[in-house]
Design a protein around this motif. Structure first.
Motif, PDB file in Angstrom:
ATOM      1  N   ARG A 114      -8.965  -6.308  13.448  1.00  0.00           N
ATOM      2  CA  ARG A 114      -8.773  -4.894  12.809  1.00  0.00           C
ATOM      3  C   ARG A 114      -7.889  -5.002  11.687  1.00  0.00           C
ATOM      4  O   ARG A 114      -8.073  -4.258  10.724  1.00  0.00           O
ATOM      5  CB  ARG A 114      -8.233  -4.021  13.962  1.00  0.00           C
ATOM      6  CG  ARG A 114      -9.495  -3.420  15.014  1.00  0.00           C
ATOM      7  CD  ARG A 114      -8.896  -2.477  15.660  1.00  0.00           C
ATOM      8  NE  ARG A 114      -7.608  -2.999  16.465  1.00  0.00           N
ATOM      9  CZ  ARG A 114      -7.897  -3.565  17.774  1.00  0.00           C
ATOM     10  NH1 ARG A 114      -8.781  -3.646  18.419  1.00  0.00           N
ATOM     11  NH2 ARG A 114      -6.650  -3.847  18.277  1.00  0.00           N
ATOM     12  N   ALA A 115      -6.713  -5.634  11.859  1.00  0.00           N
ATOM     13  CA  ALA A 115      -5.866  -5.645  10.615  1.00  0.00           C
ATOM     14  C   ALA A 115      -6.315  -6.322   9.717  1.00  0.00           C
ATOM     15  O   ALA A 115      -5.976  -5.937   8.235  1.00  0.00           O
ATOM     16  CB  ALA A 115      -4.440  -6.595  11.216  1.00  0.00           C
ATOM     17  N   LYS A 149      -9.520  -6.729   8.332  1.00  0.00           N
ATOM     18  CA  LYS A 149     -10.303  -5.560   7.730  1.00  0.00           C
ATOM     19  C   LYS A 149      -9.606  -4.370   7.063  1.00  0.00           C
ATOM     20  O   LYS A 149      -9.676  -3.884   5.974  1.00  0.00           O
ATOM     21  CB  LYS A 149     -11.399  -4.844   8.628  1.00  0.00           C
ATOM     22  CG  LYS A 149     -12.218  -3.875   8.172  1.00  0.00           C
ATOM     23  CD  LYS A 149     -13.339  -3.537   9.067  1.00  0.00           C
ATOM     24  CE  LYS A 149     -14.104  -2.802   8.542  1.00  0.00           C
ATOM     25  NZ  LYS A 149     -15.488  -2.231   9.594  1.00  0.00           N
ATOM     26  N   ARG A 150      -8.596  -3.813   7.774  1.00  0.00           N
ATOM     27  CA  ARG A 150      -7.645  -2.750   7.272  1.00  0.00           C
ATOM     28  C   ARG A 150      -6.969  -3.084   5.887  1.00  0.00           C
ATOM     29  O   ARG A 150      -6.905  -2.264   5.171  1.00  0.00           O
ATOM     30  CB  ARG A 150      -6.782  -2.176   8.540  1.00  0.00           C
ATOM     31  CG  ARG A 150      -5.750  -1.236   7.866  1.00  0.00           C
ATOM     32  CD  ARG A 150      -6.334   0.240   7.659  1.00  0.00           C
ATOM     33  NE  ARG A 150      -5.403   1.200   7.311  1.00  0.00           N
ATOM     34  CZ  ARG A 150      -4.900   1.120   6.171  1.00  0.00           C
ATOM     35  NH1 ARG A 150      -5.143   0.300   5.069  1.00  0.00           N
ATOM     36  NH2 ARG A 150      -3.867   1.913   5.645  1.00  0.00           N
ATOM     37  N   TYR A 151      -6.300  -4.113   5.925  1.00  0.00           N
ATOM     38  CA  TYR A 151      -5.284  -4.537   4.941  1.00  0.00           C
ATOM     39  C   TYR A 151      -6.179  -5.455   4.063  1.00  0.00           C
ATOM     40  O   TYR A 151      -5.193  -5.982   2.905  1.00  0.00           O
ATOM     41  CB  TYR A 151      -4.013  -4.919   5.457  1.00  0.00           C
ATOM     42  CG  TYR A 151      -3.377  -3.819   6.289  1.00  0.00           C
ATOM     43  CD1 TYR A 151      -2.825  -2.826   5.540  1.00  0.00           C
ATOM     44  CD2 TYR A 151      -3.429  -3.745   7.611  1.00  0.00           C
ATOM     45  CE1 TYR A 151      -2.116  -1.636   6.139  1.00  0.00           C
ATOM     46  CE2 TYR A 151      -2.852  -2.843   8.508  1.00  0.00           C
ATOM     47  CZ  TYR A 151      -2.222  -1.626   7.558  1.00  0.00           C
ATOM     48  OH  TYR A 151      -1.406  -0.659   8.480  1.00  0.00           O
ATOM     49  N   GLU A 202       0.763  -1.244  -0.252  1.00  0.00           N
ATOM     50  CA  GLU A 202       0.057  -0.278   0.069  1.00  0.00           C
ATOM     51  C   GLU A 202       0.987   1.439  -0.029  1.00  0.00           C
ATOM     52  O   GLU A 202       0.746   2.095  -0.848  1.00  0.00           O
ATOM     53  CB  GLU A 202      -0.810  -0.070   1.245  1.00  0.00           C
ATOM     54  CG  GLU A 202      -1.670   1.087   1.362  1.00  0.00           C
ATOM     55  CD  GLU A 202      -2.692   1.081   2.694  1.00  0.00           C
ATOM     56  OE1 GLU A 202      -2.080   1.567   3.849  1.00  0.00           O
ATOM     57  OE2 GLU A 202      -3.715   0.692   2.534  1.00  0.00           O
ATOM     58  N   ALA A 233       2.876  -1.896  10.770  1.00  0.00           N
ATOM     59  CA  ALA A 233       1.644  -2.607  10.803  1.00  0.00           C
ATOM     60  C   ALA A 233       1.414  -4.045  11.261  1.00  0.00           C
ATOM     61  O   ALA A 233       0.393  -4.199  12.027  1.00  0.00           O
ATOM     62  CB  ALA A 233       1.135  -2.530   9.371  1.00  0.00           C
TER      63      ALA A 233
END
Length: 286
Positions: A272-273, A275-277, A81, A149
């Motif tokens: 969370r990770a 979903k985020r990535y 990203e 991350a």
């Protein structure tokens, strides 16, 4: 799965220690199962995240393997990203793989799939070709972003996991019952057709055979090696597994505060990770 991957997986187990209807017969006359397809994937989480981060059995290490791969996938996704936002491409990397734990052998999985037919780690979505390659400083910056991350996940469990693996290693050195059971391993492996002095020698032999087997025989050789090892290690694991479970009970008591934190934080951090990535949390399964 390639020959080198098969051999690498056998070697990893040592360090941490083709016809679908055919069967093979071992030196003992036992019918061996035909080679199976690679393992499948599952999204199922354990009832207690402790079993994922602090495994005590071979079967529990399937969750640990998935956890390890997930952190690497997050690092790669975050780095990609970063590079995409800057308009360059990162160098190609070796595909990720689920790597078993040699000191916590998953005998059911090995007996079914051998040393190299684990489930395949899902590949990320294909990205359009980048306009240019990144410079060294740019690549370092984005790799650092990826590591940062991943650390948001690994910091939840990794310090405690390292302490647990240290406790396991220390206990293994003092486990006289397991040492006695391991003394019977060479005799059992000889009955299966593998004349070796000890477990380390078997892994070396497995590595050689996987590297040197003709392509048409590779799946069969892999299957037979896994079947033999699983068969002969079952008496050893029958001694070691209850001892490891008992050790973990004591470990959880001794680290009660950290364990409460892990149970509260690990699964939410993973979600969370993911979903985020856009990274799936998956585990190998037989």
């Amino acid at each position: 799965m390639t020959r080198r991957t098969l051999a690498r997986t056998a070697a990893a187990a040592a360090a941490l220690l083709t016809a679908a209807c055919s069967t093979a017969v071992g030196a003992s006359g036992e019918q061996r199962p035909a080679p199976e397809a690679p393992g499948r994937l599952t999204h199922a989480l354990p009832d207690d995240p402790v079993h994922m981060a602090l495994p005590a059995t071979g079967a529990e290490t399937r969750w640990t393997q998935g956890l390890n791969v997930f952190g690497q996938q997050v690092a790669r996704a975050a780095a990609a990203e970063c590079a995409r936002e800057t308009g360059f491409g990162l160098p190609e990397e070796v595909p990720l793989a689920f790597i078993p734990f040699g000191e916590l052998p998953d005998l059911d999985f090995l007996g079914r799939h051998g040393f190299g037919h684990s489930a395949e780690v899902p590949a990320g979505a294909a990205e359009p070709a980048p306009p240019r390659s990144g410079g060294a400083a740019e690549i370092r910056r984005c790799r650092t972003a990826g590591a940062t991350a991943a650390e948001q996940v690994t910091k939840v469990y990794q310090p405690l996991q390292m302490a647990w693996f240290g406790a396991l290693a220390s206990a293994a050195k003092r486990d006289s019952a397991a040492a006695r059971a391991l003394r019977d391993l060479p005799g059992c492996l000889a009955e299966q057709g593998y004349a070796v002095a000890d477990q380390k020698a078997f892994f070396a032999l497995a590595d050689r055979r996987l590297m040197n087997a003709p392509a048409a025989d590779l799946d069969r050789v892999n299957s037979e090696l896994g079947h033999a090892y699983a068969t002969c290690m079952r008496p050893v694991e029958a001694v070691r597994e209850p001892a490891r479970r008992h050790l973990r009970k004591r470990f959880l008591i001794d680290h009660a505060e950290e364990i409460r934190g892990l149970r509260a934080a690990l699964v939410p951090a993973l979600h969370r990770a993911g979903k985020r990535y856009g990274v799936p949390l998956v585990f190998p399964a037989p």
